[in-house]
Design a protein around this motif. Structure first.
Motif, mmCIF file in Angstrom:
data_model
loop_
_atom_site.group_PDB
_atom_site.id
_atom_site.type_symbol
_atom_site.label_atom_id
_atom_site.label_comp_id
_atom_site.label_asym_id
_atom_site.label_seq_id
_atom_site.Cartn_x
_atom_site.Cartn_y
_atom_site.Cartn_z
ATOM 1 N N SER A 89 0.812 -1.226 0.000
ATOM 2 C CA SER A 89 0.000 0.000 0.000
ATOM 3 C C SER A 89 0.846 1.278 0.000
ATOM 4 O O SER A 89 0.379 2.326 -0.433
ATOM 5 C CB SER A 89 -0.975 0.006 1.173
ATOM 6 N N SER A 90 2.121 1.171 0.433
ATOM 7 C CA SER A 90 2.969 2.374 0.416
ATOM 8 C C SER A 90 3.278 2.800 -1.025
ATOM 9 O O SER A 90 3.792 3.895 -1.257
ATOM 10 C CB SER A 90 4.264 2.107 1.181
ATOM 11 N N GLY A 163 14.481 -9.274 -3.368
ATOM 12 C CA GLY A 163 13.939 -8.421 -2.306
ATOM 13 C C GLY A 163 14.903 -8.230 -1.149
ATOM 14 O O GLY A 163 15.904 -8.950 -1.021
ATOM 15 N N TYR A 189 12.013 -5.095 -10.178
ATOM 16 C CA TYR A 189 11.590 -5.101 -8.773
ATOM 17 C C TYR A 189 10.944 -3.769 -8.435
ATOM 18 O O TYR A 189 11.615 -2.743 -8.413
ATOM 19 C CB TYR A 189 12.805 -5.358 -7.864
ATOM 20 N N GLY A 191 8.960 -3.487 -5.589
ATOM 21 C CA GLY A 191 8.759 -3.448 -4.143
ATOM 22 C C GLY A 191 7.341 -3.795 -3.757
ATOM 23 O O GLY A 191 6.974 -3.704 -2.588
ATOM 24 N N GLY A 192 6.560 -4.224 -4.722
ATOM 25 C CA GLY A 192 5.205 -4.726 -4.449
ATOM 26 C C GLY A 192 5.210 -6.207 -4.803
ATOM 27 O O GLY A 192 5.509 -6.591 -5.939
ATOM 28 N N MET A 193 4.918 -7.053 -3.817
ATOM 29 C CA MET A 193 4.999 -8.488 -4.070
ATOM 30 C C MET A 193 4.057 -8.912 -5.205
ATOM 31 O O MET A 193 4.411 -9.747 -6.042
ATOM 32 C CB MET A 193 4.628 -9.219 -2.775
ATOM 33 N N PHE A 208 11.970 -14.721 -8.030
ATOM 34 C CA PHE A 208 11.688 -13.732 -6.994
ATOM 35 C C PHE A 208 12.285 -14.278 -5.712
ATOM 36 O O PHE A 208 12.024 -15.425 -5.345
ATOM 37 C CB PHE A 208 10.175 -13.557 -6.819
ATOM 38 N N LYS A 220 10.752 -11.360 5.682
ATOM 39 C CA LYS A 220 9.813 -10.278 5.963
ATOM 40 C C LYS A 220 8.377 -10.678 5.642
ATOM 41 O O LYS A 220 7.438 -10.239 6.276
ATOM 42 C CB LYS A 220 10.193 -9.071 5.103
HETATM 43 P P1 FDP Z 1 5.524 -3.407 1.770
HETATM 44 O O1 FDP Z 1 6.818 -2.692 1.498
HETATM 45 O O2 FDP Z 1 4.331 -2.640 1.351
HETATM 46 O O3 FDP Z 1 5.438 -3.905 3.181
HETATM 47 O O4 FDP Z 1 4.144 -6.957 2.160
HETATM 48 C C1 FDP Z 1 5.427 -6.642 2.233
HETATM 49 C C2 FDP Z 1 6.005 -5.933 1.001
HETATM 50 O O5 FDP Z 1 5.527 -4.682 0.791
HETATM 51 C C3 FDP Z 1 5.816 -6.787 -0.291
HETATM 52 O O6 FDP Z 1 4.712 -6.410 -1.045
HETATM 53 C C4 FDP Z 1 7.117 -6.578 -1.025
HETATM 54 O O7 FDP Z 1 7.473 -7.645 -1.865
HETATM 55 C C5 FDP Z 1 8.106 -6.401 0.093
HETATM 56 O O8 FDP Z 1 7.388 -5.888 1.205
HETATM 57 C C6 FDP Z 1 9.214 -5.441 -0.269
HETATM 58 O O9 FDP Z 1 10.157 -5.406 0.733
HETATM 59 P P2 FDP Z 1 11.604 -4.757 0.542
HETATM 60 O O10 FDP Z 1 11.376 -3.292 0.296
HETATM 61 O O11 FDP Z 1 12.311 -5.023 1.819
HETATM 62 O O12 FDP Z 1 12.282 -5.426 -0.632
#
Ligand code: FDP
Length: 282
Positions: A89-90, A163, A189, A191-193, A208, A220
């Motif tokens: 969501s960020s 990641g 990449y 940053g959104g899974m 990935f 994480k």
């Molecule tokens: P977010 O930054 O929004 O928390 O859900 C966790 C996640 O997003 C995933 O969507 C994403 O793959 C991962 O974190 C990204 O983390 P990094 O910035 O540490 O790579």
């Protein structure tokens, strides 16, 4: 079983897409169970999903990435649904793609109970991937999900999506990532899974990784809400998965609903190398 959820997923997709389009992006005062500051939008999306899932009588319990505890809906139901209402969501305030992820479990929590999984991606188009015995792609058209095609991974791709913070990677993880770049793989990449894995699935393959890192040895990403749903999808699509150990990821015992795990998803070629390197360094 897919039919039970299809209509609900449509309503969720339409309502969340609307919320993304108009909602003010201010931060709320709350912290979720993973310690992140919850955005107003996260809370609103969590409410939307809860409201829509509550209409399905066969759901026993739901657990949200945004809520500390699971919530019993129907004691005679059989499905346990774990969901992340708005993953990444960020990224909304920079207008990148985000998604909603659903793990569908039967009879209890844990990878062994997973029978299907699904995600919705909010990008230039709204799409859904639903995996049970096949992985199917749907496109939202006039508020209805229309089937587009089945998704199968190739043996080998050319995308590398690593990641975590490089500074905290283990040396052999860095070597592995670099070895793919040296072979011509391209970095993709956001940053959104959801969009990062959707890209690998739709382009036919790649890797990935969200490895164990110095600051986060348990990774994480959350098992029930993120890791298992994508692990299930990649397996059914003909790919491979791993948590970096020799254990079968879909047989790990269940611990906590918010438990995390390192994770690796990809096509066969990349995952073979990943497993060899991790085995050698274990
Ligand atoms: P977010 O930054 O929004 O928390 O859900 C966790 C996640 O997003 C995933 O969507 C994403 O793959 C991962 O974190 C990204 O983390 P990094 O910035 O540490 O790579």
């Amino acid at each position: 079983m897919q039919n039970i959820f299809l209509e609900t997923m449509q309503s969720i997709a339409v309502r969340i897409q609307d919320a993304i389009d108009v909602k003010d992006m201010g931060y709320s005062q709350h912290e979720n169970s993973s310690g992140d500051t919850q955005l107003q939008l996260d809370i609103q999306c969590d409410f939307i999903v809860e409201e829509e899932l509550s209409k399905i009588p066969s759901i026993h319990t739901i657990a949200s990435e945004e809520k500390e505890h699971a919530m019993l809906l129907n004691k005679d139901g059989k499905y346990f649904i774990a969901y992340d209402p708005l993953d990444g969501s960020s990224l909304v305030d920079v207008n990148l793609s985000v998604g909603s992820i659903f793990g569908i479990y039967e009879g209890g929590w844990g990878a062994q109970h997973m029978i299907a999984s699904c995600y919705i991606i909010y990008g230039p188009r709204v799409e859904m991937i639903f995996a049970q015995n096949k992985v199917k792609l749907f496109l939202l058209q006039n508020n209805l999900f229309e089937f587009v095609k089945e998704i199968r991974l190739k043996e080998k791709g050319n995308i590398n999506a690593p990641g975590g913070t490089q500074q905290n990677w283990l040396p052999y993880h860095k070597e592995m990532v670099d070895s793919f770049f040296a072979e011509g793989y391209r970095l993709r990449y956001s940053g959104g899974m959801v969009p990062d894995l959707h890209q690998i699935l739709l382009k036919g393959g790649g890797l990935f990784s969200y490895p164990p890192t110095a600051d986060r040895p348990e990774g994480k990403l959350r098992k029930l809400f993120e890791v298992y749903p994508f692990a299930f999808i990649f397996k059914v699509a003909g790919g491979e998965i791993s948590d970096g150990t020799n254990k079968d990821m879909m047989n790990l015992p269940h611990d906590h609903i918010h438990g995390t795990s390192p994770c690796f998803f990809g096509s066969k070629y990349e995952m073979k190398r990943m497993k060899e390197i991790y085995k050698k360094n274990a």
